[in-house]
Every structure is written in structure tokens, then in C-alpha cells.
Design an enzyme around this catalytic site. Structure first.
Site, mmCIF file in Angstrom:
data_model
loop_
_atom_site.group_PDB
_atom_site.id
_atom_site.type_symbol
_atom_site.label_atom_id
_atom_site.label_comp_id
_atom_site.label_asym_id
_atom_site.label_seq_id
_atom_site.Cartn_x
_atom_site.Cartn_y
_atom_site.Cartn_z
ATOM 1 N N ASP A 233 90.373 -46.579 97.776
ATOM 2 C CA ASP A 233 89.888 -48.015 98.547
ATOM 3 C C ASP A 233 88.746 -46.815 99.632
ATOM 4 O O ASP A 233 88.761 -45.733 100.025
ATOM 5 C CB ASP A 233 90.403 -48.385 99.136
ATOM 6 C CG ASP A 233 89.476 -49.529 100.038
ATOM 7 O OD1 ASP A 233 89.516 -50.628 99.642
ATOM 8 O OD2 ASP A 233 89.011 -48.977 100.999
ATOM 9 N N ASN B 240 77.134 -50.323 104.564
ATOM 10 C CA ASN B 240 76.398 -51.182 104.393
ATOM 11 C C ASN B 240 75.258 -51.547 104.740
ATOM 12 O O ASN B 240 74.424 -51.730 104.626
ATOM 13 C CB ASN B 240 77.390 -52.415 103.564
ATOM 14 C CG ASN B 240 77.197 -52.887 101.753
ATOM 15 O OD1 ASN B 240 76.843 -52.251 101.558
ATOM 16 N ND2 ASN B 240 78.645 -53.587 101.470
ATOM 17 N N ASP C 91 75.747 -50.180 96.511
ATOM 18 C CA ASP C 91 76.211 -50.517 95.014
ATOM 19 C C ASP C 91 75.759 -48.286 95.149
ATOM 20 O O ASP C 91 76.338 -48.240 93.941
ATOM 21 C CB ASP C 91 75.764 -50.992 94.525
ATOM 22 C CG ASP C 91 75.218 -52.149 94.796
ATOM 23 O OD1 ASP C 91 75.910 -52.503 95.522
ATOM 24 O OD2 ASP C 91 74.448 -53.244 94.238
ATOM 25 N N GLU D 52 85.536 -53.045 97.299
ATOM 26 C CA GLU D 52 85.162 -50.841 96.582
ATOM 27 C C GLU D 52 86.207 -50.763 96.624
ATOM 28 O O GLU D 52 86.623 -49.701 96.961
ATOM 29 C CB GLU D 52 84.854 -50.354 98.060
ATOM 30 C CG GLU D 52 84.090 -52.017 99.273
ATOM 31 C CD GLU D 52 85.872 -52.271 99.546
ATOM 32 O OE1 GLU D 52 86.525 -52.653 99.470
ATOM 33 O OE2 GLU D 52 86.182 -51.437 100.598
#
Ligand SMILES: Nc1nc2c(ncn2[C@@H]2O[C@H](COP(=O)(O)OP(=O)(O)OP(=O)(O)O)[C@@H](O)[C@H]2O)c(=O)[nH]1
Length: 296
Positions: free
Chosen positions: A170, A178, A187, A213
Site C-alpha cells: 500500500d 493526489n 496515476d 493504491e
């Protein structure tokens, strides 16, 4: 590479296989026309290397490497196609000498031609299956079909008596990435990060996109302590690797890792839950860490 082929290559391969199937059926039509109607006997290729010159042979034995080499159904086809051409040659040689083929000769050709057609279709379905089970962003396997693949590894681990390990990855503070750089930058981190992970692993390891993620690695024939060494290499490599964002921004990211061996005789979901517990421990202990599940 522990990922399936990338989507573009997979799509191209699906079309290629469609063309080979059509070409093989075209060859077979020509052959059966010759047997049934006596048309085209002179032009029909029935020499020793006809199997190389046939449309299938030109595709199968081409110089450029095949993405399917090493895939057992792909390898099986060589024997079937060579046997088909050997039988076809017998039939055509007989016809040229004025003999009708025996029922056995005729049936052998039909059976082998159909068998080759079936193999090609199965191969195409495998390739399409890969396309359906690929995550378009990262090229990792998606969750579709994941449990089946893990169960197959669980059975193999029992057979070979070498445990298989799972590892949940993770990315740390991904929400911040983000928020600070935008979703497309997030991304890019996932794409470049997972390409790095795939490069460290062996070709028979598998990487699944487990959630947003979060990724699941499956390391066959790898006890948890050995897995921890591999994963530590991934952790430290990832931490050092600059991620290149559009506009020349460079970013460093870290991830946390939770490892658990796949337990015999229990649902694989239970082993994933153990890897998740280890991952939570890694997050609690400060992130950018590898933890192994050691029991409840
Ligand atoms: N860019 C991008 N973001 C995603 C994707 N999938 C999930 N996310 C985001 O990933 C973030 C995950 O955030 P959290 O679960 O709060 O975890 P975190 O910020 O990584 O914090 P820790 O895991 O505790 O270190 C959320 O903001 C999701 O929107 C994706 O495909 N692309």
C-alpha cells in the site's frame, strides 16, 4: 515479467490469432477440395518442409520472437501441425500416383486439422482472458480471476512442499500525493511504481491490483522470511527511485508491506487477511516498512 502482456500487445495478438485461424482453415479447405474434387493437386505443397511454408508455419516459425513461446498450448501445436502435414503428404502423394486415400488417412487429416484449429481457438481465448483480467492503468492482473489463480498456487505449494507467500503493498500517504499534485500524477506514481516492482520480481511471481493504491504480490515457492528479503529490496528501491511526473517534477514515494504465507487447507482469503493485518502493523509502526504476519 510477472504481469500479463500489455493491452496493446494482447489486442494485436488476438487479431493475429484470428488471421492464423482463418489462414489455417483456408489451407484445410484447399486440401479437402483436392481430396474430394481432385482440384489443385499439382500446385499443392506436399514437400518435406511444407509445414514451414504453410500459412500457419510462416506465422509459427517466423524469425521474430513470439510472445507465446513458453506457453504449453503454443508448444503443443508444433507436433500436431507437423503430423498433419505428414499425413497430408501421404494423401497427396497417393493421389498423384492415382490412389484414393484410405479412410484412416482421410480421418487422420481431418482430426489433426480440427485439433490444430481448437488449439488456436483455446490460445486465443487464453489471450482474451488475459485482456479481461488486466488492470488497464498498471498492466498488473486485476482482481477478476485472482482467487482462482491464488488457489492454483496454494495447490501447487502443497504439491511441491514449498510455501507460497503473499504480500500486500500500500503506497504511503497516497491521498496527499493526489491532493498536492492531482489525480493524474497519482496515476503516474502507481504506473511507475508498479513497473519497478514488476522488474524486481521473478517471471512466475504475480502482481494483482487489489484495490485503489493497494497491490497483492504472490510469490510461489517462497517462505515468508525469503519473501521478506525480496520485498525489502522492493521497499528500499522504491524509496530511492524518483518518479517522473509530467512537467519535469520528480517525486519520491514510499510504501508499506504486509507478508503472510498461504496457509494449507484454508480459504486463500484468510491468508490475504493475514497479509492485511501485517500491512496494518507496518502502517502503525511508521510506514515504509515490511512486516510479516506471525500469528494472531
Ligand atoms: N490517482 C489515483 N488515486 C487513487 C486511485 N485509487 C485510489 N486512489 C486514491 O488513493 C487514496 C488512498 O488514501 P487512503 O486510503 O486515505 O490512504 P493513504 O493516504 O495512502 O494513507 P496511508 O495508507 O495510511 O499511508 C485515496 O485518496 C484514493 O482516492 C487511482 O487509481 N489513482
Amino acid at each position: 515479467m510477472p504481469f500479463p502482456l500489455d493491452r496493446e500487445k494482447t489486442q494485436k495478438l488476438t487479431e493475429e490469432l484470428e488471421n492464423v485461424i482463418a489462414a489455417h482453415l483456408g489451407w484445410f479447405k484447399q486440401f479437402s477440395r483436392l481430396v474430394a474434387c481432385g482440384v489443385g493437386i499439382e500446385e499443392f505443397q506436399a514437400c518435406d518442409d511444407a509445414y514451414l511454408k504453410s500459412p500457419f508455419g510462416q506465422w509459427y516459425y517466423r524469425d521474430s520472437p513470439h510472445p507465446l513461446t513458453g506457453h504449453p498450448p503454443f508448444q503443443d501445436m508444433a507436433e500436431i501441425q507437423q503430423a498433419l502435414h505428414a499425413h497430408a503428404r501421404e494423401v497427396v502423394d497417393g493421389l498423384r500416383a492415382g490412389r484414393r486415400p484410405s479412410v484412416e488417412q482421410h480421418d487422420a487429416c481431418v482430426d489433426l486439422a480440427l485439433k490444430l484449429n481448437n488449439k488456436l481457438r483455446h490460445l486465443q481465448l487464453d489471450v482474451i482472458g488475459d485482456l479481461l483480467t488486466t488492470d488497464p492503468l498498471t498492466g498488473c492482473y486485476s482482481r477478476r480471476g485472482m482467487i482462482n489463480r491464488l488457489q492454483a498456487e496454494q495447490e501447487r505449494a502443497q504439491r511441491i512442499e514449498r510455501p507460497c507467500s503473499l504480500c500486500l503493498i500500500d503506497f504511503d500517504h497516497f491521498k496527499r500525493i493526489n491532493d498536492q499534485y492531482g489525480h493524474p500524477a497519482g496515476d503516474t506514481v502507481l504506473k511507475q511504481g508498479m513497473r519497478f516492482v514488476g522488474g524486481v520480481l521473478r517471471k512466475y511471481d504475480m502482481v494483482f491490483r487489489y484495490g485503489g493504491e493497494e497491490f497483492l504480490l504472490c510469490l510461489p515457492a517462497t517462505p515468508a522470511d525469503d519473501a521478506a528479503q525480496v520485498i525489502e529490496r522492493i521497499r528500499s528501491g522504491l524509496e530511492k527511485m524518483p518518479i517522473m511526473l509530467p512537467g519535469r517534477h520528480r517525486l519520491h514515494v514510499t510504501a508499506s508491506f504486509g507478508i503472510a504465507e498461504v496457509a494449507d487447507g484454508q480459504p486463500v482469503e484468510d491468508s490475504i487477511a493475514r497479509a492485511d493485518t501485517a500491512l496494518l502493523t507496518a502502517k502503525h509502526n511508521g510506514r515504509n516498512r515490511v512486516e510479516i504476519w506471525r500469528g494472531d
